[in-house]
Structures are given as structure tokens and as C-alpha cells.
Design an enzyme around this catalytic site. Structure first.
Site, PDB file in Angstrom:
ATOM      1  N   SER A 108      27.883 -61.940 -10.436  1.00 46.74           N
ATOM      2  CA  SER A 108      27.018 -63.114 -10.441  1.00 46.74           C
ATOM      3  C   SER A 108      25.690 -62.793 -11.131  1.00 46.74           C
ATOM      4  O   SER A 108      25.061 -61.778 -10.848  1.00 46.74           O
ATOM      5  CB  SER A 108      26.770 -63.552  -8.996  1.00 46.74           C
ATOM      6  OG  SER A 108      25.859 -64.605  -8.981  1.00 46.74           O
ATOM      7  N   GLY A 109      25.298 -63.632 -12.072  1.00 49.38           N
ATOM      8  CA  GLY A 109      24.032 -63.447 -12.771  1.00 49.38           C
ATOM      9  C   GLY A 109      24.151 -62.601 -14.027  1.00 49.38           C
ATOM     10  O   GLY A 109      23.167 -62.350 -14.723  1.00 49.38           O
ATOM     11  N   THR A 113      28.133 -67.834 -17.727  1.00 48.34           N
ATOM     12  CA  THR A 113      28.035 -69.233 -18.122  1.00 48.34           C
ATOM     13  C   THR A 113      27.257 -69.373 -19.422  1.00 48.34           C
ATOM     14  O   THR A 113      27.622 -70.171 -20.293  1.00 48.34           O
ATOM     15  CB  THR A 113      27.400 -70.066 -16.990  1.00 48.34           C
ATOM     16  OG1 THR A 113      28.194 -69.851 -15.825  1.00 48.34           O
ATOM     17  CG2 THR A 113      27.367 -71.531 -17.308  1.00 48.34           C
ATOM     18  N   ASN A 160      20.846 -65.527  -8.573  1.00 49.61           N
ATOM     19  CA  ASN A 160      20.790 -66.278  -9.814  1.00 49.61           C
ATOM     20  C   ASN A 160      20.301 -67.695  -9.514  1.00 49.61           C
ATOM     21  O   ASN A 160      20.899 -68.380  -8.685  1.00 49.61           O
ATOM     22  CB  ASN A 160      22.211 -66.295 -10.418  1.00 49.61           C
ATOM     23  CG  ASN A 160      22.290 -67.031 -11.744  1.00 49.61           C
ATOM     24  OD1 ASN A 160      21.295 -67.552 -12.240  1.00 49.61           O
ATOM     25  ND2 ASN A 160      23.487 -67.075 -12.317  1.00 49.61           N
ATOM     26  N   SER A 163      23.232 -70.428 -10.419  1.00 49.14           N
ATOM     27  CA  SER A 163      24.546 -69.806 -10.243  1.00 49.14           C
ATOM     28  C   SER A 163      25.645 -70.867 -10.196  1.00 49.14           C
ATOM     29  O   SER A 163      25.538 -71.865  -9.473  1.00 49.14           O
ATOM     30  CB  SER A 163      24.522 -69.009  -8.936  1.00 49.14           C
ATOM     31  OG  SER A 163      25.735 -68.352  -8.753  1.00 49.14           O
ATOM     32  N   SER A 164      26.713 -70.655 -10.963  1.00 43.64           N
ATOM     33  CA  SER A 164      27.853 -71.591 -10.902  1.00 43.64           C
ATOM     34  C   SER A 164      28.554 -71.373  -9.574  1.00 43.64           C
ATOM     35  O   SER A 164      29.003 -70.256  -9.294  1.00 43.64           O
ATOM     36  CB  SER A 164      28.868 -71.301 -12.008  1.00 43.64           C
ATOM     37  OG  SER A 164      28.233 -71.182 -13.242  1.00 43.64           O
ATOM     38  N   GLY A 390      31.694 -64.499 -10.593  1.00 48.36           N
ATOM     39  CA  GLY A 390      31.723 -63.044 -10.659  1.00 48.36           C
ATOM     40  C   GLY A 390      31.915 -62.444  -9.271  1.00 48.36           C
ATOM     41  O   GLY A 390      31.820 -63.144  -8.269  1.00 48.36           O
ATOM     42  N   GLU A 392      31.198 -60.831  -5.884  1.00 52.83           N
ATOM     43  CA  GLU A 392      30.016 -61.106  -5.041  1.00 52.83           C
ATOM     44  C   GLU A 392      29.964 -60.238  -3.804  1.00 52.83           C
ATOM     45  O   GLU A 392      30.960 -60.072  -3.108  1.00 52.83           O
ATOM     46  CB  GLU A 392      30.038 -62.568  -4.576  1.00 52.83           C
ATOM     47  CG  GLU A 392      29.615 -63.526  -5.648  1.00 52.83           C
ATOM     48  CD  GLU A 392      29.465 -64.957  -5.179  1.00 52.83           C
ATOM     49  OE1 GLU A 392      29.826 -65.257  -4.020  1.00 52.83           O
ATOM     50  OE2 GLU A 392      28.989 -65.775  -5.968  1.00 52.83           O
TER      51      GLU A 392
END
Ligand SMILES: Nc1ncnc2c1ncn2[C@@H]1O[C@H](COP(=O)(O)OP(=O)(O)OP(=O)(O)O)[C@@H](O)[C@H]1O
Length: 552
Positions: A108-109, A113, A160, A163-164, A390, A392
Site C-alpha cells: 500500500s502506498g 494506482t 496513504n 489509498s484504493s 498491496g 497490508e
């Protein structure tokens, strides 16, 4: 050398392709990555795989001069760049009519994206030289849909700010000339638990704050809202309603413009915000016991909610405070306890939001669907872009992290199958001399999760199917029994001295990317995902349902 992206890649920039590294070690790998990053080279290849390091600042790497320098070039002709990967996919689609998929993975981050958006912009920039209107329209919808999906599907997390909180697989269809003629988005695993609860420092989905900060006063009045997110339980639990890097007011306008330009009818856009407002009000509905009944104590909220949902207050109260069950062949009404009523309320909020999200994706798909009339039909080739959550690890990891991390195990497995194994097998077939690279095959972890009868998912499903009362602790015990000997599974009961795991609650999976402690609390409920039939009945035929036909 002239031109952006065509720069000289001398030894001072390290090695641009890791396969040329003299010695394969983690230390050597990191040293090279660091050296390149410090010199402004955020991209490095491993064969044809691109490693990207998030610069976390604006970098001048994506301008039109870069597009020109990568357009039509072979992948290794220029320094490593995401445009080269996008171009390779585009070329193989155009020259060989081959479907291609770009898989973007990372924690994540890490910039997944952003990478998917850069790829889309690149494809938009290199296509439609003949300026056809329909191609322009499709490209425009594809690019604009990002802002809409991010508004409803992204949130600020502690890692993030944008974050998605859903996975996305996007297909872009091309005609025989290589121009985009349509597309399709599949959405996965919206983290709907966020609708009703957030960890400290985090927010709910952006849409809630965009509405509150961005809508005009009159609009807010119509929706019975005030301009203060801290008034609403569902969006203030993280104590982080305002985020310096986000401009909710501006983003609301962008979303409205995006909805309009991709063809959402005005009343459909209105319905969307009504749903968002209804979810906000639902979070403020409270209950109490009165005699042998559970009642709604926040009558004003109930009235507002009934009006937004276009249902009667009576029907709404009945479905929030009781449910119809079958007993001895008869349908009887059973009063909820207060915790049951709260559970039902949250389940309704999650279901409404999730259905709305799926509905939005459906509408975007309608707008970019390939027109199959005429000669284009059957000649389409696609480039797919997979941008999925991603890996986590939070302080508290639950069912959502379990699903996300399992998905990443599967991607890693795919990578092993497609890249590592097939490459080594090819060397062997061709008799090429090569140094055996030892790698960890995470098949064993995928099996731990997915194997029939004895994998974690099978154990969980079995627990959920049980008609009697099954608790999360019982699920944990069943895992301890069946998986106790597995190298990648442990819990406090099995590792008694390990104080990082709470007895009777936690278990740990040794993932390919590291150890993650999961709390089994809530696994059963989240996997069952029950929405009482009463809510479905209540909302069936509401004005809303007719408007959007979005309910189950
Ligand atoms: N190529 C880039 N150039 C500049 N900044 C970037 C780039 N890639 C990412 N960033 C920055 O990093 C932030 C996080 O990136 P992004 O949202 O793409 O991560 P992600 O991997 O999709 O995360 P998640 O899994 O949480 O959705 C972006 O908002 C942006 O500020």
C-alpha cells in the site's frame, strides 16, 4: 544524447537491469536500487519486469517529450521507464493482435494506482492519430472514471492519503488500427467495513467528506446535512476528517463534472449523493429497549432517513428493530436486541454503499462498452491493467487484510509461474548455461489458505455453514487443530511463549512478504455478510430502487 528519456545511462547510475548484476544478493540489489534512486532513476528492470520506487514528489518524467522518446521503441532501447512497459504491451497488441495484461503489484502506498494512471495516459497519448471522435470519447471516459472511482472507492489510511480500498481490473479494447474503442472495469473486494468503522488517523471513503465540504449549502439542506463531519459517527471515528493533502471541496466539483461528462443523468448523480447522505444519517440512528420492544430513540433521524430512502417511517422502523423468521412453517416477527439492531443497521449501511459502488462501475462500463455493431466486432484486442490492493500489515489485521494478503500471495504465485519458473525452464530447454537462482515458492502458503477441506477458507466456510452458534474462537480452535503443524501457521495456543499473539483471538500467517498477526474476531460475521431479508423487502420498490434498480 538529446531528448527526455533518452539520457545517457552510464555506470554512475548503477545497473539499469538487475539481470546484469554481478552478484545476486539482497544487499547488492538494494545498493543498486538506492544508487539509482538517489540519481533520480526511479525505474529499474529485472528482465522485462519493471521495478518502480515511489518518489513521493512530482517528477518530470511523463511529459510529451518522454512520450515521443518511448513511442514505438524497443523496450531496452531507452532507460527503464513505465512508458516502455506500456509501449511494449501496446506494440504486441497492435503488431501481433495479442492480448496483454500489465500486473501492478506492491504494498500500500507504493504507487500502483499512479502507475495505472500513467499507463492509461500514455496509451491515450499515443493513439488516435486520425482524431476520431468516438476514440476521443472512450479515452476521455476512461481517464475521467478514475476521479469518480477514487471518490467512492479510495480513503485516507495511515499509510496513504489516497489509498484504493478496492481492487480494479481494467480492460481497454482496441480496434484493428490500434485505437481504443471501449473498455471494461471489474471491481473487487471493496473494503465496505470502512463505511461503518475506521481506525484512528484514518477516514471513511472520500465521497462522504467531498459531499460535506464540497456541496452548496442548499444541497446540504436538502439532504438534511450540516457542514461538519464530526457530527456523523460513521465518518469521524478516526479523528482525521480533514487531510492537508486532499481538497475535498475541489474534488467534489471534479466528480460532479466527471459524472456529467460520462453521461450520468442529473437525477442519477442526485441519487448517488442521496445514498451517501442516507448512510451518514443511518450511522446516527440509535436504539433502546422499551418493555419487550426495541425502539429507535433518534426519531428525527429516522424521519430524515425514511424521506431520503422514499420508504415509510413505519416500514423502516420495523426492519431496523425486528426481523421475520420462519418458525414451524409460519412467518413470525422476532424483536431484535439492541446489539442485533446495531448490527443490522451497520449491515444495511455497508450493503447500500457497496451496491452503490457496483452501480457506479456498471454505469461507467455502459459508457465505455465496445459498440459491437459494424465491422469492429470480433476484431478487438485488449490490454488489461490489474491494480489490486498491496500487501497490508496494520496494528490490527482482520478479515479484509486476510483477503488482500491472500490475493497478493496469488499474484506472487502467478509471478513465480510466469516469470521465474518459465524462464529457468526455457534456459534448460535451450541448453543455456545459467546460475540457479534459489527462490521461495509460496505455493505452500496459497495451499494453507485455499486447500479444500483443510485450508483456512474451507475451515471458515464450514464454520459459517454450521446451523448452531459458532464463534470466532471456535473457528480459531478448528484452525489450530487442522493447521497446527503447518510451517506457515501459528497461534498463541501453539506458540505459548509468544506474547505478540493474544490467546484465543490471534493467529499468524508467515506470508512470502513477512509475518502477519490476524485477529480472528469478526471473521465469521464478515464472511457470512448477512443482510436481513427485511431490509431487502423494505427497500424493494422504494423510489430509489426504481430509479437505480441497484438493489439486490
Ligand atoms: N510516479 C510517481 N510520481 C510521483 N508521485 C508518486 C508516483 N507514484 C506514487 N506517487 C505518490 O505516492 C502516493 C501513493 O501512490 P498510490 O496511491 O498510487 O499507491 P498505491 O500503491 O496505489 O497504494 P494503495 O494500495 O494504498 O492504493 C500518490 O498519491 C502520490 O502522491
Amino acid at each position: 544524447m538529446a531528448g527526455a528519456g533518452a539520457e545517457y545511462e552510464g555506470p554512475e547510475y548503477g545497473i539499469g537491469n538487475f539481470v546484469l548484476l554481478d552478484e545476486v544478493s539482497e544487499e547488492g540489489f538494494m545498493k543498486n536500487l538506492k544508487l539509482r534512486f538517489e540519481k533520480g532513476r526511479i525505474y529499474t528492470y529485472i528482465g522485462e519486469v519493471l521495478v518502480s520506487v515511489n518518489p513521493y514528489r512530482s517528477v518530470e518524467l511523463y511529459g510529451s517529450e518522454y512520450v515521443q522518446n518511448y513511442k514505438g521503441r524497443e523496450i531496452f532501447e531507452r532507460p527503464p521507464h513505465i512508458f516502455a512497459v506500456a509501449d511494449a504491451a501496446y506494440k504486441s497488441m497492435k503488431r501481433r493482435f495479442q492480448d496483454t495484461c500489465i500486473v501492478i503489484s506492491g504494498e500500500s502506498g507504493s504507487g500502483k494506482t499512479e502507475a495505472s494512471k500513467i499507463i492509461m495516459r500514455y496509451i491515450a497519448a499515443v493513439t488516435n492519430v486520425s482524431q476520431q471522435q468516438e476514440v476521443e470519447r472512450v479515452k476521455d471516459v476512461l481517464l475521467k472514471s478514475n476521479a469518480i472511482l477514487e471518490a467512492f472507492g479510495n480513503a485516507k489510511t495511515n499509510r496513504n492519503d489516497n489509498s484504493s480500498r478496492f481492487g480494479k481490473y481494467m480492460d481497454i479494447n482496441f480496434d484493428f488500427k490500434g485505437d481504443p474503442v471501449g473498455g471494461h472495469i471489474n471491481n473487487y473486494l471493496l473494503e465496505k467495513s470502512r463505511v461503518v468503522t475506521q481506525q484512528k488517523g484514518e477516514r471513511n471513503f472520500h465521497s462522504f467528506y467531498q459531499l460535506i465540504y464540497g456541496a452548496q449549502d442548499q444541497k446540504l439542506e436538502e439532504l438534511y446535512l450540516v457542514k461538519d463531519p464530526t457530527e456523523y459517527f460513521y465518518i469521524s471515528q478516526g479523528d482525521s476528517t480533514k487531510v492537508p493533502t486532499l481538497n475535498d471541496r475541489h474534488d467534489y466539483k471534479t466528480v460532479m463534472a466527471g459524472l456529467k461528462s460520462i453521461g450520468f443523468a442529473f437525477r442519477h448523480a442526485e441519487t448517488l449523493w442521496k445514498i451517501v447522505a442516507a448512510v451518514l444519517h443511518l450511522g446516527s440512528v440509535e436504539f433502546a429497549v422499551e418493555g419487550d420492544h426495541t425502539i429507535v430513540t433518534t426519531k428525527e433521524k429516522l424521519k430524515v432517513l425514511a424521506s431520503l430512502l422514499s420508504v415509510t417511517e413505519e416500514d423502516l422502523t420495523t426492519s431496523l428493530c425486528s426481523r421475520v423468521i420462519a418458525a414451524r412453517g409460519e412467518a413470525i416477527s422476532k424483536v431484535h436486541t439492541v446489539p442485533e439492531a446495531l448490527y443490522g443497521r451497520d449491515a444495511l449501511a455497508k450493503a447500500m454503499y457497496e451496491k452503490m459502488f457496483t452501480w457506479i462501475v456498471g454505469r461507467i462500463n455502459e459508457a465505455i462498452e465496445v459498440q459491437t455493431n459494424g465491422y469492429q466486432a470480433g476484431k478487438n484486442t485488449v490490454i488489461g491493467v490489474l491494480d489490486i490492493y498491496g500487501f497490508e500489515v496494520f496494528d490490527n489485521n482482520s478479515f479484509e487484510q486476510f483477503c488482500i494478503n491472500y490475493c497478493n500471495e496469488k499474484l506472487q504465485q502467478l509471478f513465480i509461474e510466469l516469470v521465474l519458473k518459465s524462464e529457468q525452464e526455457e534456459y534448460m530447454r535451450e541448453g543455456i548455461e545459467w546460475q540457479n537462482v534459489e527462490y521461495f515458492n509460496n505455493r505452500i502458503i496459497c495451499d494453507l489458505v485455499e486447500q479444500s477441506h483443510k485450508g483456512i477458507i474451507a475451515i471458515l466456510d464450514e464454520a459459517c455453514l454450521n446451523v448452531g452458534k459458532v464463534t470466532d474462537q471456535m473457528f480459531l480452535e478448528a484452525m489450530n487443530q487442522k493447521l497446527g503443524k503447518h510451517d506457515h501457521y501459528t497461534s498463541r495456543q501453539l506458540a505459548t511463549g509468544d506474547k505478540t499473539l493474544q490467546f484465543g483471538r490471534d493467529f499468524r500467517i508467515r506470508h512470502y512478504a513477512g509475518d502477519v498477526n490476524y485477529s480472528a474476531d469478526g471473521f465469521i460475521d464478515k464472511n457470512k455478510d448477512t443482510l436481513f431479508q427485511d431490509f431487502k423487502r423494505m427497500l424493494y420498490n422504494s423510489l430509489w430502487d426504481m430509479e437505480t434498480s441497484y438493489l439486490p
